[in-house]
Design an enzyme around this catalytic site. Sequence first.
Site, PDB file in Angstrom:
ATOM      1  N   ARG A   1       0.814  -1.219   0.000  1.00  0.00           N
ATOM      2  CA  ARG A   1       0.000   0.000   0.000  1.00  0.00           C
ATOM      3  C   ARG A   1       0.851   1.273   0.000  1.00  0.00           C
ATOM      4  O   ARG A   1       0.329   2.364  -0.213  1.00  0.00           O
ATOM      5  CB  ARG A   1      -0.956  -0.012   1.201  1.00  0.00           C
ATOM      6  CG  ARG A   1      -2.186  -0.895   0.965  1.00  0.00           C
ATOM      7  CD  ARG A   1      -3.096  -0.893   2.171  1.00  0.00           C
ATOM      8  NE  ARG A   1      -2.586  -1.744   3.231  1.00  0.00           N
ATOM      9  CZ  ARG A   1      -3.160  -1.869   4.429  1.00  0.00           C
ATOM     10  NH1 ARG A   1      -4.240  -1.151   4.724  1.00  0.00           N
ATOM     11  NH2 ARG A   1      -2.643  -2.677   5.342  1.00  0.00           N
TER      12      ARG A   1
ATOM     13  N   GLY B   1       4.276 -15.916   7.163  1.00  0.00           N
ATOM     14  CA  GLY B   1       3.674 -15.453   8.399  1.00  0.00           C
ATOM     15  C   GLY B   1       4.700 -14.989   9.421  1.00  0.00           C
ATOM     16  O   GLY B   1       5.907 -15.234   9.300  1.00  0.00           O
TER      17      GLY B   1
END
Length: 488
Positions: free
Chosen positions: A20, A83
């Site tokens: 983003r 993760g």
Amino acid sequence: MTAYRRPLDVVILAAGQGTRMNSALPKVLHPVAGRPMVTWAVKAAQALGARNVVVVTGHGAEQVEAALATQHVMFARQEQRLGTGHAFLCGIDALSAALPAGGQEDADVLVLYGDTPLLRSTTLEAMLEDHRARGSALTLLTGELPDATGYGRIIRDAQGEVERIVEQKDATPEQERVGEFNSGVYLMDSRAGELAHRIGNDNAAGEYYLTDLLGLYRAEGEAAHAFKLTDPDEVMGANDRAGLADLEMILRRRINARHMRAGVTLQDPERISIEDSVVLGRDVTLEPGVILRGQTVLGEDVTVGAYSVVTDSVLEAGVVVKAHSVLEGAHVGAGSDVGPFARLRPGTVLGEGVHIGNFVETKNARLDTGVKAGHLAYLGDVQIGAETNVGAGTIVANYDGVNKHHTRIGAGVFIGSNSTIIAPRTVGDAAFIAAGSAVHDDVPEGAMAVARGKQRNIEGWSRRYWGGLRDNVQKKLPWLAGWLERQD
């Protein structure tokens, strides 16, 4: 730095891409208050006296590792992003491999993040002291917000101990109303590495979650404790440019407040930007719009005028920098004044009491005590002796199109306005250079150099020249046409 009975190792997770941000630069390298975000985490870890700091890299690993090359940290690559639990495992394995056998058995392990630059080392120090005073196996850093949307919630048991962490997507309406949230910062005993190898990926995403360590510690019969933040903004991260601007604003306010408490006057703190690496003496005054960057040091009683930018420069006591000046890589001696609208480029060294006026530019220039260059000058690759006066419009022409050349100007020299000194030249002490001269030879001590064409006046030239162009003059320069008519 505080010494503790057991060593402390720190794993900083910095492998994320940060899509983003919409940037070619890895997320953790985006700067906040003059430092890449990840270096704030390194700084906080080292302030704790950490024995080892391991930074786990992934996206843009080469760039991140290059940026931290001088920070005395180790690196671990997370080749596949599986993760947070997997990232931690990469870090703990790299740490174990770097230590002698058994070297980690008595160490605590702290997990930090490369995109949370607001976390204070004092907060982490207090968390570490609490962890050890309690004899905790696992301490979680938590915070409280009226609306903790987006965070995992801390669920406590009947005794008030941390029972589990419920992620936002899995929370019931009742759990969503819980204000205590998980920051993701964990402090664990030396079993952290062993337990991390037991984390599974039996979930929809097929990832290994660091939060599973809580359940693994509880399965070992250990209680998990929470150390609650007084300021939840400390664990604020940045996922996009708007978030980055929020972090910048908070850090700028912190830095500015610290300087004001130490005796610095900021006339408009909201419009003054001081990077964390800057050092300011007592009674410094900064006017609105000032920007101080890099390894800048300002001595006592320095004043920096409005909208000036100072980068990697040293200003000694009593220096005045007037409005709209730009200094980079300069050293300004005590009592000197610069500007307004001056530019000091890298390699500029000013002695005491030097005056640099408006629209004067210096580069790789050494000006001794009391030199004055008041207006519209360029002084490049030059050494100027004490008490020399540099007239308006003076240029030291240091570049011949291929190479730069050095000029030495002695003490007590007077350089007339609009002079050009064509390097390399030597001008002796107490010499004079007549205004408008183009000096292409050395000037001996005490001599006066006049290097300009002899003036001659050609009578009636304007009338003869412009008269031949009378029609064009009439159309384009009516004032001159009127003058010509009056001559007739």
